[in-house]
Design a protein around this motif. Structure first.
Motif, PDB file in Angstrom:
ATOM      1  N   LYS A   1      68.178  79.410  61.762  1.00  0.00           N
ATOM      2  CA  LYS A   1      68.210  78.666  63.021  1.00  0.00           C
ATOM      3  C   LYS A   1      66.828  78.284  63.515  1.00  0.00           C
ATOM      4  O   LYS A   1      66.696  77.471  64.440  1.00  0.00           O
ATOM      5  CB  LYS A   1      68.916  79.499  64.098  1.00  0.00           C
ATOM      6  CG  LYS A   1      70.386  79.766  63.827  1.00  0.00           C
ATOM      7  CD  LYS A   1      70.986  80.647  64.916  1.00  0.00           C
ATOM      8  CE  LYS A   1      72.463  80.909  64.676  1.00  0.00           C
ATOM      9  NZ  LYS A   1      73.048  81.795  65.732  1.00  0.00           N
ATOM     10  N   ASP A   2      65.783  78.854  62.933  1.00  0.00           N
ATOM     11  CA  ASP A   2      64.418  78.613  63.407  1.00  0.00           C
ATOM     12  C   ASP A   2      63.965  77.201  63.048  1.00  0.00           C
ATOM     13  O   ASP A   2      64.128  76.753  61.916  1.00  0.00           O
ATOM     14  CB  ASP A   2      63.466  79.645  62.796  1.00  0.00           C
ATOM     15  CG  ASP A   2      62.109  79.640  63.470  1.00  0.00           C
ATOM     16  OD1 ASP A   2      61.318  78.714  63.205  1.00  0.00           O
ATOM     17  OD2 ASP A   2      61.852  80.562  64.265  1.00  0.00           O
ATOM     18  N   GLU A   3      63.380  76.516  64.012  1.00  0.00           N
ATOM     19  CA  GLU A   3      63.015  75.111  63.814  1.00  0.00           C
ATOM     20  C   GLU A   3      61.945  74.921  62.737  1.00  0.00           C
ATOM     21  O   GLU A   3      61.781  73.813  62.210  1.00  0.00           O
ATOM     22  CB  GLU A   3      62.502  74.521  65.121  1.00  0.00           C
ATOM     23  CG  GLU A   3      61.230  75.179  65.645  1.00  0.00           C
ATOM     24  CD  GLU A   3      60.723  74.552  66.929  1.00  0.00           C
ATOM     25  OE1 GLU A   3      59.609  74.924  67.355  1.00  0.00           O
ATOM     26  OE2 GLU A   3      61.432  73.711  67.501  1.00  0.00           O
TER      27      GLU A   3
ATOM     28  N   ARG B   1      72.208  72.917  64.122  1.00  0.00           N
ATOM     29  CA  ARG B   1      70.911  73.031  64.774  1.00  0.00           C
ATOM     30  C   ARG B   1      70.608  71.788  65.605  1.00  0.00           C
ATOM     31  O   ARG B   1      71.129  70.701  65.340  1.00  0.00           O
ATOM     32  CB  ARG B   1      69.806  73.221  63.723  1.00  0.00           C
ATOM     33  CG  ARG B   1      69.808  74.570  63.078  1.00  0.00           C
ATOM     34  CD  ARG B   1      68.745  74.735  62.015  1.00  0.00           C
ATOM     35  NE  ARG B   1      67.559  73.907  62.137  1.00  0.00           N
ATOM     36  CZ  ARG B   1      66.382  74.205  61.597  1.00  0.00           C
ATOM     37  NH1 ARG B   1      66.237  75.331  60.910  1.00  0.00           N
ATOM     38  NH2 ARG B   1      65.345  73.405  61.722  1.00  0.00           N
ATOM     39  N   GLU B   2      69.734  71.944  66.589  1.00  0.00           N
ATOM     40  CA  GLU B   2      69.345  70.788  67.395  1.00  0.00           C
ATOM     41  C   GLU B   2      68.802  69.680  66.497  1.00  0.00           C
ATOM     42  O   GLU B   2      69.075  68.494  66.709  1.00  0.00           O
ATOM     43  CB  GLU B   2      68.304  71.201  68.435  1.00  0.00           C
ATOM     44  CG  GLU B   2      67.905  70.068  69.365  1.00  0.00           C
ATOM     45  CD  GLU B   2      66.967  70.530  70.456  1.00  0.00           C
ATOM     46  OE1 GLU B   2      66.438  69.653  71.185  1.00  0.00           O
ATOM     47  OE2 GLU B   2      66.748  71.738  70.600  1.00  0.00           O
TER      48      GLU B   2
END
Length: 493
Positions: free
Chosen positions: A193-195, A219-220
């Motif tokens: 999930k980490d950008e 995710r965004e």
């Protein structure tokens, strides 16, 4: 998420992000030398790594020895691939004021690394699809830092292998953070999930792979996720002699059937004599499954298949659980007719991860293409066994076309287990075999971790080396020179 998880994920993501640009800037020869250094280090550490793998997975020494060799030579193959430079697909369109569509600016395009990659290791190939396996090799070759989420089935081997890889890359001068290991499901999901993670790779079950793919997509900023999920790899035979059936049983039993390319279904004419199957299966010694969880899942799956109505048991096989909860199994092979398969598809069609396969008797060869399309929409492989005359007279063309539409690799003769690492290999397939139809084996696997970037009107000093006129890396360049647009279409006349 616990504070400890947050700290671990932050440290690893930050290190990978910091390494991304310096690692991407390494020249092909520098990166190739690093891959070869890793390969040499793995070979040198085999005496330490293989016994750990045997203890944790139950796989035999010969199998793991061959797998480690495959892993190290795969790295060397990628080294040659990146030195060649063709994978960069460097294209140069020189400025052309007389361009037929209108004046053309100077445009130069190449493939560049996507950034940090998170690789979820597999259980069934503790070398070739794990810490230093194909996904890691391809991503490193592309110039992407890699974080491997270790598989819980072989944690000690994962740590030992990661130490070898890390030391080799450091000694080769690669940036700190180029390669890292993380453990634990919670940590893996948090990192996905980490950008700062820009792509994901996975080999494992359909359930877990789809869950992770959905996380990546939600995710965004969604990222590409290359998941190898489930495959039953149907085989279609126009005959069934003893040699073919012996080969089938050997392929089903190899590594206790814990191979993503194991033939889960064999279609044979309804008058085929299947009596030799039980004898071939009886010669196979019991083999430990990879871990207790896989053993429990296989036992349940086997019970479902044996309990389905209309099933003819050719070899019941045996399942034994020892005091440590480890499962040992011998091959289970059953036979059904087409009508039974269609009627009981809920019980029979799912992948059986272990030494179990289903023989399907058919009466009409012409029904096979439609049957395949209905039952097997996406697989890693499909196989045809036919006599030479049948292969040459075109009578199987409809079936072969259907297999090509729904499979990553179509075999003629032989068995799908034993995936050769070659430049032309395709190890992927339409969903549900994979989440995106790339390949995780062969040199084309590198393209999963690259993205196209075009530079328009850029000065030479700011262009990447592969796009400069001087071409300091000596890579292949496709150059479109002024005036050539006026000859478009001439070759078709």
């Amino acid at each position: 998420m616990t504070e400890n998880t947050e700290n671990i994920v932050e440290q690893i993501a930050a290190a990978a992000a910091a390494a991304a640009r310096p690692f991407a800037r390494t020249s092909p020869r520098e990166r190739a030398a690093a891959l070869v250094a890793v390969a040499d280090a793995l070979d040198a550490a085999g005496g330490e790594l293989i016994p750990i793998g045997m203890r944790e997975t139950g796989l035999a020494e010969a199998r793991l020895t061959g797998e480690l060799r495959r892993t190290s030579w795969q790295l060397r193959l990628f080294a040659d691939t990146i030195v060649d430079g063709g994978y960069l697909d460097a294209r140069i369109d020189l400025a052309d004021p007389e361009y037929v569509i209108g004046p053309r600016p100077d445009v130069r395009r190449m493939l560049e690394p996507v950034g940090p990659v998170l690789n979820f290791a597999a259980s069934n190939f503790p070398f070739a699809f794990s810490v230093a396996g194909g996904d890691t090799a391809a991503a490193l070759a592309a110039g992407c830092p890699v974080v491997v989420k270790a598989h819980s089935g072989h944690p000690e081997l994962s740590r030992a292998t990661a130490a070898v890889v890390t030391d080799a890359l450091r000694s080769a001068g690669m940036p700190e953070g180029t390669f890292q290991l993380i453990e634990g499901q919670e940590n893996g999901v948090a990192l996905l999930k980490d950008e700062r993670i820009r792509a994901g790779a996975f080999t494992g079950s359909t359930h877990v792979g789809r869950m992770l793919a959905d996380i990546a997509a939600a995710r965004e900023v969604p990222i590409p996720f290359f998941g190898e999920l489930g495959s039953v790899n149907p085989v279609y035979a126009t005959y069934a002699d003893t040699a073919l059936l012996d080969g089938f049983v050997a392929s089903v039993a190899g590594s206790a059937g814990q191979l993503c390319t194991k033939p889960g279904f064999l279609f044979v004419p309804d008058d085929a004599d299947l009596s030799s199957v039980s004898g071939a299966a009886a010669t196979v010694a019991e083999h430990r499954l990879l871990n207790p969880g896989i053993g429990r899942a296989f036992s349940a799956r086997r019970s479902d298949v044996l309990g389905a109505s209309g099933v003819d048991v050719l070899s019941a096989g045996e399942v034994r659980v020892d005091d440590d909860g480890q499962t040992f199994a011998t091959p289970t092979v059953v036979a059904v007719d087409v009508d039974t398969l269609l009627a009981d598809r809920d019980a029979l069609l799912d992948e059986s991860f272990g030494p179990l396969s289903v023989v399907v008797r058919y009466s009409d060869r012409d029904q096979l293409p439609a049957l395949h399309a209905e039952l097997f929409p996406g697989n890693l492989t499909s196989t045809v066994h036919a006599r030479s005359s049948e292969l040459e007279d075109g009578s199987l063309s409809d079936l072969v076309e259907k297999l090509a539409e729904t499979s990553g690799r179509v075999l003629f003769g032989g068995w799908p287990t034993g995936v050769s690492v070659t430049p032309a290999m395709q190890h992927g397939g339409p969903y549900p075999a994979t989440t995106s139809d790339g390949t995780s084996v062969g040199t084309a696997a590198i393209t999963r971790f690259l993205r196209g970037v075009a530079y328009q009107g850029a000065p030479q000093s700011l262009l990447p080396a592969p796009l400069q006129d001087a071409n300091p890396w000596g890579v292949p360049q496709q150059i479109s020179r002024p005036g050539t647009s006026r000859s478009w279409g001439a070759s078709a006349r």
